[in-house]
Scaffold this motif. Structure first.
Motif, PDB file in Angstrom:
ATOM      1  N   GLY A  19       0.804  -1.209   0.000  1.00 17.61           N
ATOM      2  CA  GLY A  19       0.000   0.000   0.000  1.00 17.61           C
ATOM      3  C   GLY A  19       0.839   1.261   0.000  1.00 17.61           C
ATOM      4  N   LEU A  20       0.150   2.387  -0.073  1.00 17.84           N
ATOM      5  CA  LEU A  20       0.754   3.713  -0.123  1.00 17.84           C
ATOM      6  C   LEU A  20      -0.063   4.627   0.780  1.00 17.84           C
ATOM      7  CD1 LEU A  20       2.530   5.957  -1.628  1.00 17.84           C
ATOM      8  CD2 LEU A  20       0.629   6.075  -3.228  1.00 17.84           C
ATOM      9  N   THR A  21       0.617   5.446   1.563  1.00 15.59           N
ATOM     10  CA  THR A  21      -0.076   6.375   2.453  1.00 15.59           C
ATOM     11  C   THR A  21       0.794   7.588   2.726  1.00 15.59           C
ATOM     12  OG1 THR A  21      -1.255   6.577   4.570  1.00 15.59           O
ATOM     13  CG2 THR A  21       0.777   5.278   4.581  1.00 15.59           C
ATOM     14  N   ASN A  22       0.176   8.629   3.266  1.00 18.82           N
ATOM     15  CA  ASN A  22       0.954   9.784   3.716  1.00 18.82           C
ATOM     16  C   ASN A  22       1.015   9.840   5.243  1.00 18.82           C
ATOM     17  OD1 ASN A  22      -1.594  10.657   4.395  1.00 18.82           O
ATOM     18  ND2 ASN A  22      -1.602  12.424   3.039  1.00 18.82           N
ATOM     19  N   ASN A  23       0.434   8.828   5.900  1.00 22.29           N
ATOM     20  CA  ASN A  23       0.479   8.754   7.366  1.00 22.29           C
ATOM     21  C   ASN A  23       0.549   7.272   7.747  1.00 22.29           C
ATOM     22  OD1 ASN A  23      -0.183   8.601  10.141  1.00 22.29           O
ATOM     23  ND2 ASN A  23      -1.293  10.539  10.026  1.00 22.29           N
ATOM     24  N   MET A  24       1.755   6.787   7.976  1.00 24.50           N
ATOM     25  CA  MET A  24       1.959   5.360   8.204  1.00 24.50           C
ATOM     26  C   MET A  24       1.242   4.859   9.451  1.00 24.50           C
ATOM     27  SD  MET A  24       3.503   2.846   6.652  1.00 24.50           S
ATOM     28  CE  MET A  24       2.278   1.666   7.134  1.00 24.50           C
ATOM     29  N   GLN A  25       1.330   5.591  10.532  1.00 21.02           N
ATOM     30  CA  GLN A  25       0.708   5.150  11.783  1.00 21.02           C
ATOM     31  C   GLN A  25      -0.812   5.049  11.650  1.00 21.02           C
ATOM     32  OE1 GLN A  25       1.813   7.311  15.310  1.00 21.02           O
ATOM     33  NE2 GLN A  25       0.232   6.345  16.535  1.00 21.02           N
TER      34      GLN A  25
END
Length: 104
Positions: A19-25
């Motif tokens: 996946g891809l995100t701008n907020n890992m937590q």
């Protein structure tokens, strides 16, 4: 500067999710808590974060995510384990000229 993360999760059934995100937590918690019932990981919890890489540009992150989504599980695991020798072997053509590698 905004950061983007490409990540690999190992699910309870040993399948891998990229996946891809701008907020890992936040994104990990969403997977872990089953926020989206239609998500690949929903019925495969518990999950484990086995890899993540940070990017400064979303275009680079998207390119890398699309690239590794096409990889075999063995290749993804080699990346996650930092086994770059195996990653190189798994990336080579495995036709008759490369039969020296018995990867079965």
């Amino acid at each position: 500067m905004k950061k983007y993360y490409v990540y690999i999760l190992k699910c309870s059934d040993s399948l891998l999710y990229v996946g891809l995100t701008n907020n890992m937590q936040r994104r990990f918690e969403e997977h872990e808590n089953g926020i989206n019932k239609n998500c690949f990981t929903f019925k495969r919890r518990s999950i484990e974060l086995i890899f993540n890489q940070v990017f400064n540009h979303v275009e680079q992150a998207i390119f890398f995510e699309k690239k590794i989504k096409k990889w075999s599980s063995r290749k993804k695991l080699a990346l996650a384990n930092g086994d770059f020798d195996m990653l190189k072997i798994l990336s080579e053509c495995r036709n008759a000229t490369h039969s020296k590698y018995n990867l079965k």
